[in-house]
Design a protein around this motif. Sequence first.
Motif, mmCIF file in Angstrom:
data_model
loop_
_atom_site.group_PDB
_atom_site.id
_atom_site.type_symbol
_atom_site.label_atom_id
_atom_site.label_comp_id
_atom_site.label_asym_id
_atom_site.label_seq_id
_atom_site.Cartn_x
_atom_site.Cartn_y
_atom_site.Cartn_z
ATOM 1 N N LEU A 127 20.760 -7.394 15.483
ATOM 2 C CA LEU A 127 20.706 -6.218 14.619
ATOM 3 C C LEU A 127 19.489 -6.265 13.705
ATOM 4 C CD1 LEU A 127 24.468 -5.985 13.643
ATOM 5 C CD2 LEU A 127 23.250 -4.642 15.351
ATOM 6 N N LEU A 128 19.119 -7.482 13.280
ATOM 7 C CA LEU A 128 17.954 -7.663 12.420
ATOM 8 C C LEU A 128 16.821 -8.285 13.215
ATOM 9 C CD1 LEU A 128 19.638 -9.179 9.223
ATOM 10 C CD2 LEU A 128 18.747 -6.870 9.510
ATOM 11 N N PRO A 129 15.565 -8.023 12.839
ATOM 12 C CA PRO A 129 14.454 -8.688 13.521
ATOM 13 C C PRO A 129 14.451 -10.179 13.212
ATOM 14 C CG PRO A 129 13.664 -7.378 11.674
ATOM 15 C CD PRO A 129 15.131 -7.102 11.810
ATOM 16 N N SER A 130 13.776 -10.961 14.046
ATOM 17 C CA SER A 130 13.647 -12.396 13.819
ATOM 18 C C SER A 130 12.563 -12.690 12.796
ATOM 19 C CB SER A 130 13.288 -13.113 15.118
ATOM 20 O OG SER A 130 14.266 -12.877 16.090
ATOM 21 N N VAL A 131 11.445 -11.965 12.917
ATOM 22 C CA VAL A 131 10.275 -12.195 12.063
ATOM 23 C C VAL A 131 9.606 -10.867 11.772
ATOM 24 C CG1 VAL A 131 7.992 -13.276 11.967
ATOM 25 C CG2 VAL A 131 9.873 -14.478 13.066
ATOM 26 N N VAL A 132 9.090 -10.732 10.573
ATOM 27 C CA VAL A 132 8.253 -9.596 10.213
ATOM 28 C C VAL A 132 6.875 -10.158 9.880
ATOM 29 C CG1 VAL A 132 7.907 -7.691 8.594
ATOM 30 C CG2 VAL A 132 10.219 -8.289 9.331
ATOM 31 N N MET A 133 5.861 -9.706 10.609
ATOM 32 C CA MET A 133 4.487 -10.145 10.361
ATOM 33 C C MET A 133 3.897 -9.232 9.295
ATOM 34 S SD MET A 133 4.072 -12.718 12.367
ATOM 35 C CE MET A 133 2.323 -12.989 12.366
ATOM 36 N N CYS A 134 3.411 -9.837 8.213
ATOM 37 C CA CYS A 134 2.892 -9.074 7.081
ATOM 38 C C CYS A 134 1.515 -9.578 6.676
ATOM 39 C CB CYS A 134 3.816 -9.217 5.881
ATOM 40 S SG CYS A 134 5.472 -8.594 6.145
ATOM 41 N N VAL A 135 0.803 -8.750 5.941
ATOM 42 C CA VAL A 135 -0.455 -9.140 5.315
ATOM 43 C C VAL A 135 -0.216 -9.172 3.809
ATOM 44 C CG1 VAL A 135 -2.826 -8.421 4.816
ATOM 45 C CG2 VAL A 135 -1.925 -8.217 7.126
ATOM 46 N N PHE A 136 -0.489 -10.339 3.204
ATOM 47 C CA PHE A 136 -0.395 -10.516 1.758
ATOM 48 C C PHE A 136 -1.785 -10.834 1.233
ATOM 49 C CE2 PHE A 136 3.878 -11.545 3.219
ATOM 50 C CZ PHE A 136 4.663 -10.862 2.311
ATOM 51 N N GLN A 137 -2.307 -10.011 0.329
ATOM 52 C CA GLN A 137 -3.661 -10.215 -0.175
ATOM 53 C C GLN A 137 -3.833 -11.566 -0.856
ATOM 54 O OE1 GLN A 137 -6.196 -8.318 0.696
ATOM 55 N NE2 GLN A 137 -4.672 -7.158 1.851
ATOM 56 N N GLY A 138 -2.788 -12.100 -1.487
ATOM 57 C CA GLY A 138 -2.891 -13.385 -2.174
ATOM 58 C C GLY A 138 -2.690 -14.596 -1.282
ATOM 59 N N TYR A 139 -2.392 -14.379 -0.010
ATOM 60 C CA TYR A 139 -2.141 -15.469 0.935
ATOM 61 C C TYR A 139 -3.459 -16.129 1.323
ATOM 62 C CZ TYR A 139 -0.987 -17.744 5.363
ATOM 63 O OH TYR A 139 -0.854 -18.641 6.378
ATOM 64 N N THR A 140 -3.514 -17.471 1.250
ATOM 65 C CA THR A 140 -4.750 -18.198 1.522
ATOM 66 C C THR A 140 -4.651 -19.127 2.728
ATOM 67 O OG1 THR A 140 -4.126 -19.965 -0.008
ATOM 68 C CG2 THR A 140 -5.445 -18.141 -0.908
ATOM 69 N N GLY A 141 -3.570 -19.051 3.472
ATOM 70 C CA GLY A 141 -3.392 -19.903 4.646
ATOM 71 C C GLY A 141 -4.034 -19.298 5.883
ATOM 72 N N PRO A 142 -3.788 -19.920 7.037
ATOM 73 C CA PRO A 142 -4.381 -19.419 8.280
ATOM 74 C C PRO A 142 -3.779 -18.072 8.686
ATOM 75 C CG PRO A 142 -2.775 -21.141 8.747
ATOM 76 C CD PRO A 142 -2.935 -21.087 7.256
ATOM 77 N N ALA A 143 -4.589 -17.245 9.342
ATOM 78 C CA ALA A 143 -4.106 -15.957 9.850
ATOM 79 C C ALA A 143 -3.258 -16.205 11.093
ATOM 80 C CB ALA A 143 -5.269 -15.035 10.182
ATOM 81 N N PHE A 144 -2.124 -15.533 11.193
ATOM 82 C CA PHE A 144 -1.234 -15.685 12.337
ATOM 83 C C PHE A 144 -1.416 -14.588 13.373
ATOM 84 C CE2 PHE A 144 0.537 -18.608 9.408
ATOM 85 C CZ PHE A 144 1.221 -19.541 10.146
ATOM 86 N N ILE A 145 -2.108 -13.490 13.009
ATOM 87 C CA ILE A 145 -2.467 -12.441 13.957
ATOM 88 C C ILE A 145 -3.983 -12.502 14.088
ATOM 89 C CG2 ILE A 145 -2.483 -9.980 14.476
ATOM 90 C CD1 ILE A 145 -0.044 -9.659 12.662
ATOM 91 N N GLN A 146 -4.457 -12.741 15.293
ATOM 92 C CA GLN A 146 -5.885 -12.870 15.518
ATOM 93 C C GLN A 146 -6.624 -11.612 15.064
ATOM 94 O OE1 GLN A 146 -6.928 -13.672 19.587
ATOM 95 N NE2 GLN A 146 -9.048 -14.112 19.085
ATOM 96 N N GLY A 147 -7.658 -11.803 14.251
ATOM 97 C CA GLY A 147 -8.450 -10.687 13.761
ATOM 98 C C GLY A 147 -7.874 -9.968 12.556
ATOM 99 N N VAL A 148 -6.716 -10.422 12.058
ATOM 100 C CA VAL A 148 -6.092 -9.803 10.881
ATOM 101 C C VAL A 148 -5.983 -10.864 9.788
ATOM 102 C CG1 VAL A 148 -4.098 -8.545 9.976
ATOM 103 C CG2 VAL A 148 -4.769 -8.245 12.365
ATOM 104 N N PRO A 149 -6.975 -10.909 8.875
ATOM 105 C CA PRO A 149 -6.931 -11.911 7.805
ATOM 106 C C PRO A 149 -5.700 -11.735 6.926
ATOM 107 C CG PRO A 149 -8.964 -10.606 7.715
ATOM 108 C CD PRO A 149 -8.097 -10.029 8.787
ATOM 109 N N ASN A 150 -5.234 -12.827 6.365
ATOM 110 C CA ASN A 150 -4.082 -12.851 5.443
ATOM 111 C C ASN A 150 -2.767 -12.484 6.112
ATOM 112 O OD1 ASN A 150 -6.181 -13.298 3.683
ATOM 113 N ND2 ASN A 150 -5.896 -11.456 2.505
ATOM 114 N N SER A 151 -2.711 -12.506 7.454
ATOM 115 C CA SER A 151 -1.464 -12.179 8.158
ATOM 116 C C SER A 151 -0.613 -13.438 8.290
ATOM 117 C CB SER A 151 -1.749 -11.588 9.532
ATOM 118 O OG SER A 151 -2.499 -12.483 10.325
#
Length: 73
Positions: A32-56
Amino acid sequence: MLRQNLWVHKGKVNGSIGTVQRIIYSDNPPPLLPSVVMCVFQGYTGPAFIQGVPNSVPSPVSSARRQNDTVWY
């Protein structure tokens, strides 16, 4: 909006506001609920999880209920 600290030293903290990029559901069985929601957070400084989408970054989804000022996950 994040409702709990998930990765403090990389900027994924309670109150951070992000933009949803993708919603991912498990295949077996369809939940009923998704497993994961991929988001972009401007304050996030880790690696990008979506190729070509920084802060994802992935954000896990959990259900919660509140009873007498106690939150149950």
